[in-house]
Design a protein around this motif. Structure first.
Motif, PDB file in Angstrom:
ATOM      1  N   ILE A  55       9.957 -30.715  28.145  1.00 48.47           N
ATOM      2  CA  ILE A  55       9.929 -31.185  26.768  1.00 48.47           C
ATOM      3  C   ILE A  55      11.242 -30.907  26.066  1.00 48.47           C
ATOM      4  CG2 ILE A  55       8.770 -30.954  24.549  1.00 48.47           C
ATOM      5  CD1 ILE A  55       6.284 -30.128  26.119  1.00 48.47           C
ATOM      6  N   GLY A  56      11.829 -29.739  26.319  1.00 43.64           N
ATOM      7  CA  GLY A  56      13.041 -29.368  25.600  1.00 43.64           C
ATOM      8  C   GLY A  56      12.682 -28.780  24.253  1.00 43.64           C
ATOM      9  N   PRO A  57      13.700 -28.397  23.447  1.00 40.33           N
ATOM     10  CA  PRO A  57      13.410 -27.754  22.163  1.00 40.33           C
ATOM     11  C   PRO A  57      12.694 -28.723  21.215  1.00 40.33           C
ATOM     12  CG  PRO A  57      15.745 -28.271  22.351  1.00 40.33           C
ATOM     13  CD  PRO A  57      15.148 -28.543  23.673  1.00 40.33           C
ATOM     14  N   ASN A  58      11.484 -28.390  20.789  1.00 42.54           N
ATOM     15  CA  ASN A  58      10.762 -29.298  19.885  1.00 42.54           C
ATOM     16  C   ASN A  58       9.988 -28.534  18.822  1.00 42.54           C
ATOM     17  OD1 ASN A  58       8.755 -28.206  21.410  1.00 42.54           O
ATOM     18  ND2 ASN A  58       7.563 -30.102  21.502  1.00 42.54           N
ATOM     19  N   VAL A  59      10.304 -27.251  18.643  1.00 42.27           N
ATOM     20  CA  VAL A  59       9.472 -26.435  17.773  1.00 42.27           C
ATOM     21  C   VAL A  59      10.084 -26.254  16.383  1.00 42.27           C
ATOM     22  CG1 VAL A  59       8.445 -24.170  17.502  1.00 42.27           C
ATOM     23  CG2 VAL A  59       8.484 -25.251  19.733  1.00 42.27           C
ATOM     24  N   VAL A  60      11.415 -25.972  16.339  1.00 45.25           N
ATOM     25  CA  VAL A  60      12.059 -25.669  15.052  1.00 45.25           C
ATOM     26  C   VAL A  60      12.325 -26.981  14.316  1.00 45.25           C
ATOM     27  CG1 VAL A  60      13.881 -24.359  13.952  1.00 45.25           C
ATOM     28  CG2 VAL A  60      13.199 -23.800  16.273  1.00 45.25           C
TER      29      VAL A  60
END
Lengths: 205, 336
Positions: B48-53
């Motif tokens: 997915i890669g970075p997807n939270v911030v």
């Protein structure tokens, strides 16, 4: 013009200070870094003279290539500064003598220097006219027409130097295994792989 | 006094404003390039890669920046402090000053100098200093090995980059970047110079220390290469410098081969789009290729890298240069 003269003094002061630092630094790597700063300021002075091509070539050739090799060599050398300092007093008279001779010679040359009257006229009328074409183009026209043989001769000198350094450093060491990409690519399955049916309980002799 | 205001101060402020605009835009692009790289490689590797911030992870670069800022700056024992902190600054500022001559749209540039292409070449050849200084000043074996590799690698690939640049400027007849772009009206140079376009792109990968030529920081053998001893802000400067360099070199590829700000077809519909959009699209294309290469290829071995540079690219680009010059003279197309 104030900005130009301010820039001139800035560049020249930094150039002189960093040139002094080249010889006064204890650490040879720092010396090379100061040398690079000197080159930069020389390039800046070229830009102020309107010789942007020379400035860029100075940065590309001296800073980008020659000084990198300097730095490379100086970093690899294991220089012990105290050992270098040891013979300082012994070599001081000889060094001072050579320095004085050079200084006197420079003074004599500078005192007796006069340009020929024709040269003065040539300097006032540069060929071709700078206002018409950029100085890169002007330089190219002169080098590749008027001075083409001298230019080619300089190229040949560089070529000889290059071949000479390759000949001096090329050593054939026997028994070195090197990757030969063409043989790797040309290998065929039939030459290298053998498919064998192994009988159970017997194996391959 | 009025003369001073109009003659010096206003132009000075105007130049300062332009520089500020360029730097801010480049920095924001650099921050989002790191995000884009992680997302794209994530997608390529079915992660997915970075997807939270933030929305879709869009605030991730800023979170990373804050994290790096709050870390401790470490100065290794036995290091040379001035050179140690100078090195990341050199890398970062070199990545920034190259933008002084890059035209993003007709007339949209800081300085329209006659020797723009030489300036870019000079700046990219200086990039090696940041790395070599870092490697030497760190007083660490890993850093030093990384720096040595990088010096040899960048010097080698510069040679073929130089020859390819000469082929292009022979065709354009100018060293001025805006004029090189204008000369590509009708035919972008990646069509006649296609082999050189490929070689140039690969050399750019080596010049920016990107995969598959990231030997200076090969993490499987050298920990982190020349960056081993760096932390906090000095590390961030290296990181930003490297990614800003990627954007800058993509810009150079776009200007030399992909027609800079020119629209793909010369009609009213395409010309209505501002030039900077086309330029940004071309840069993004090159950056995507770089990221794609990173996700696809394994790292080169050091001797293979040297062989490729000196024994393949250098002769090829030299022959192509002679062929270009010969073709131009023979067909009478030498630009005046």
């Amino acid at each position: 013009m104030i900005v130009a003269s301010l820039a001139f003094y800035l560049f020249s002061v930094i150039a002189v200070v960093s040139a002094l630092n080249v010889i006064f630094q204890r650490n040879p790597v720092h010396s090379v870094l100061w040398l690079i700063l000197t080159f930069f300021n020389a390039a800046g002075l070229f830009v102020l003279l309107g010789a942007e091509f020379l400035a860029m070539i100075l940065v590309v050739v001296y800073v980008g290539a020659v000084a990198v090799l300097f730095l490379f060599v100086v970093m690899m050398l294991d220089i012990n500064i105290t050992v270098i300092r040891e013979g300082f007093m012994k070599y001081l008279p000889v060094g001072a003598f050579i320095g004085v001779v050079l200084l006197v010679e420079l003074a004599l040359v500078f005192g007796g220097w006069a340009s020929a009257p024709q040269a003065e006229a040539l300097r006032l009328a540069p060929t071709p006219d700078i206002a018409q074409i950029s100085n890169t183009e002007a330089l190219g026209r002169i080098i590749y027409t008027q001075y083409v043989y001298v230019f080619q001769a300089a190229g040949l000198v560089l070529l000889v130097a290059m071949i000479g350094s390759i000949v001096l450093t090329l050593r054939r060491r026997p028994g070195v295994r090197k990757q030969d990409i063409s043989t790797q690519v040309n290998r065929r399955k039939e030459d290298t792989v053998e498919v064998v049916k192994v009988p159970v309980g017997k194996g391959i002799a | 006094m009025a003369e001073f205001w109009v003659g010096y101060l206003l132009p000075f402020l105007w130049i300062l404003g332009k520089i500020l605009m360029f730097v801010v835009v480049v920095l924001v692009c650099t921050a989002y390039l790191t995000y884009a790289e992680r997302r794209i490689i994530g997608a390529m590797q079915m992660r997915i890669g970075p997807n939270v911030v933030g929305w879709f992870g869009l605030l991730q670069p800023f979170a990373d920046a804050v994290k790096l800022l709050t870390k401790e700056t470490v100065l290794p024992t036995g290091s040379s402090p001035v050179v140690f902190f100078l090195a990341p600054m050199v890398t970062f500022s070199l990545a920034m000053i190259a933008w002084a001559v890059i035209p993003v749209s007709p007339g949209w540039l800081i300085s329209n100098i006659n020797v723009g292409i030489l300036y870019l070449f000079a700046v990219s050849s200086l990039g090696v200093y940041g790395i070599v200084m870092a490697g030497w000043a760190s007083n660490s074996r890993y850093a030093f090995l990384g720096a040595m590799r990088s010096a040899a690698q960048m010097v080698s690939y510069e040679v073929s980059i130089g020859f390819i640049m000469i082929s292009v400027l022979l065709s354009a007849g100018s060293l001025n970047l805006s004029q090189i772009v204008e000369a590509q009206k009708g035919l972008w140079y990646f069509i006649p110079h296609f082999p050189m376009f490929v070689i140039f792109f690969i050399s750019v990968l080596a010049e920016t220390n990107r995969h598959p030529f990231d030997l200076p920081e090969a993490e499987s053998e050298l920990v982190a290469g020349f960056m081993t001893e760096y932390s906090s802000m000095s590390f961030a400067l290296f990181f930003l410098g490297e990614y800003a360099n990627m954007i800058m070199m993509s810009g150079v590829v776009s200007i030399l081969f992909l027609g800079g700000w020119l629209a793909p077809m010369d009609n009213a519909f395409f010309n209505a789009v501002p030039g900077i959009v086309w330029f940004a699209l071309k840069i993004s294309f090159c950056l995507f290729l770089m990221i794609w290469v990173r996700a696809t290829f394994p790292r080169y071995r050091y001797d293979q890298l040297m062989r490729l540079g000196w024994k393949v690219f250098l002769p090829l680009s030299l022959v192509w240069l002679i062929a270009t010059a010969g073709f131009l003279v023979y067909t009478g197309r030498v630009p005046a």
